[in-house]
Motif scaffolding. Structure first.
Motif, mmCIF file in Angstrom:
data_model
loop_
_atom_site.group_PDB
_atom_site.id
_atom_site.type_symbol
_atom_site.label_atom_id
_atom_site.label_comp_id
_atom_site.label_asym_id
_atom_site.label_seq_id
_atom_site.Cartn_x
_atom_site.Cartn_y
_atom_site.Cartn_z
ATOM 1 N N ASP A 61 10.506 6.634 -1.078
ATOM 2 C CA ASP A 61 10.995 8.004 -1.238
ATOM 3 C C ASP A 61 9.636 9.238 -0.276
ATOM 4 N N GLU A 62 9.068 8.138 -1.060
ATOM 5 C CA GLU A 62 7.833 9.378 -0.445
ATOM 6 C C GLU A 62 6.406 9.814 1.433
ATOM 7 N N VAL A 63 7.216 8.950 1.940
ATOM 8 C CA VAL A 63 6.679 7.974 3.094
ATOM 9 C C VAL A 63 7.949 8.242 4.156
ATOM 10 N N LEU A 64 8.554 9.030 3.875
ATOM 11 C CA LEU A 64 9.489 9.509 5.052
ATOM 12 C C LEU A 64 8.505 10.822 6.262
ATOM 13 N N VAL A 65 8.899 10.048 7.329
ATOM 14 C CA VAL A 65 7.718 11.267 7.834
ATOM 15 C C VAL A 65 9.382 10.788 9.030
ATOM 16 N N PRO A 66 9.566 12.302 9.773
ATOM 17 C CA PRO A 66 10.485 12.740 10.849
ATOM 18 C C PRO A 66 10.309 12.242 12.318
ATOM 19 N N SER B 181 11.124 4.653 17.063
ATOM 20 C CA SER B 181 10.619 4.344 15.843
ATOM 21 C C SER B 181 9.944 2.983 14.658
ATOM 22 N N LEU B 182 9.506 3.336 13.971
ATOM 23 C CA LEU B 182 8.304 2.021 13.428
ATOM 24 C C LEU B 182 7.730 2.463 12.073
ATOM 25 N N LEU B 183 8.215 1.010 11.167
ATOM 26 C CA LEU B 183 7.698 1.366 9.646
ATOM 27 C C LEU B 183 6.645 0.634 9.826
ATOM 28 N N GLU B 184 5.143 1.318 9.588
ATOM 29 C CA GLU B 184 4.034 0.966 9.483
ATOM 30 C C GLU B 184 3.659 0.350 7.443
ATOM 31 N N ARG C 186 15.524 3.166 14.744
ATOM 32 C CA ARG C 186 15.884 4.670 14.281
ATOM 33 C C ARG C 186 15.544 4.346 13.174
ATOM 34 N N ALA C 187 14.699 5.985 12.707
ATOM 35 C CA ALA C 187 14.605 6.225 11.615
ATOM 36 C C ALA C 187 15.480 6.347 10.789
ATOM 37 N N PRO C 188 15.464 5.638 9.274
ATOM 38 C CA PRO C 188 15.967 5.796 8.421
ATOM 39 C C PRO C 188 16.305 7.356 7.661
ATOM 40 N N TYR D 42 0.729 -1.308 0.222
ATOM 41 C CA TYR D 42 -0.203 -0.176 -0.147
ATOM 42 C C TYR D 42 0.825 1.570 -0.071
ATOM 43 N N PRO D 43 0.192 2.164 -0.746
ATOM 44 C CA PRO D 43 1.431 2.899 -0.727
ATOM 45 C C PRO D 43 1.560 3.876 0.601
ATOM 46 N N SER D 44 -0.072 3.430 1.396
ATOM 47 C CA SER D 44 0.000 4.425 2.213
ATOM 48 C C SER D 44 1.471 3.830 4.230
ATOM 49 N N SER D 45 2.014 3.198 3.240
ATOM 50 C CA SER D 45 2.966 2.152 3.927
ATOM 51 C C SER D 45 3.899 3.370 4.259
ATOM 52 N N ARG D 46 4.812 3.305 6.662
ATOM 53 C CA ARG D 46 4.826 4.650 6.272
ATOM 54 C C ARG D 46 6.018 4.199 7.758
ATOM 55 N N PHE D 47 6.692 5.303 8.162
ATOM 56 C CA PHE D 47 7.398 5.199 9.274
ATOM 57 C C PHE D 47 7.174 6.360 10.445
ATOM 58 N N VAL D 48 6.956 5.645 10.935
ATOM 59 C CA VAL D 48 6.330 6.759 12.377
ATOM 60 C C VAL D 48 6.899 6.605 13.789
ATOM 61 N N THR D 49 6.921 7.371 14.455
ATOM 62 C CA THR D 49 7.271 7.596 15.896
ATOM 63 C C THR D 49 6.015 6.829 17.013
#
Length: 125
Positions: A120-125, A18-21, A91-93, A6-13
């Motif tokens: 690339d488009e879903v990186l969230v600090p 840090s998590l990868l959803e 840690r987040a990439p 899914y395009p909604s896969s993302r990095f979150v804290t």
């Protein structure tokens, strides 16, 4: 017979780090969402310096199963009709690097399927 990340896969804290959803959708031969029983392998890769290169550095690797009813309930989201895996990271990439999410699903019966997507488009600090 197919799988889609899914395009909604993302990095979150969250409060613990840090998590990868990663959201994964399994599709039947008509392109409809289905549930499946099997083993899931998920890898987060950092692409090499040359974008066209097949050289990737594996940053993380996770294993999960969706065999039992309890595992299905834990990972399957009936709203999106996809599996959600909340994967812990140290840690987040670094957002300066091109990240690739690679997933394979090995069903109890049938052939293994794979999918990959750019994050690339879903990186969230």
């Amino acid at each position: 017979v197919q799988m889609r990340i899914y395009p909604s896969s993302r990095f979150v804290t969250d409060g613990q780090g840090s998590l990868l959803e990663a959201r994964i959708e399994l599709l039947d031969d008509m392109g409809d969402s289905v549930k499946g029983s099997g083993a899931v392998q998920i890898e987060l890769l950092q692409e090499g310096e040359a974008r066209q290169s097949e050289t990737h550095r594996r940053l993380y690797s996770w294993q999960a199963e969706v065999m039992t009813l309890e595992q299905q309930k834990q990972h399957y989201d009936p709203i999106t009709r996809a599996y959600l895996f909340r994967l812990k990271m140290d840690r987040a990439p670094d957002p300066q690097h091109h990240m690739i999410l690679w997933v394979s699903f090995t069903p109890v019966q049938g052939e293994r399927i794979e999918a990959r997507a750019s994050l690339d488009e879903v990186l969230v600090p």
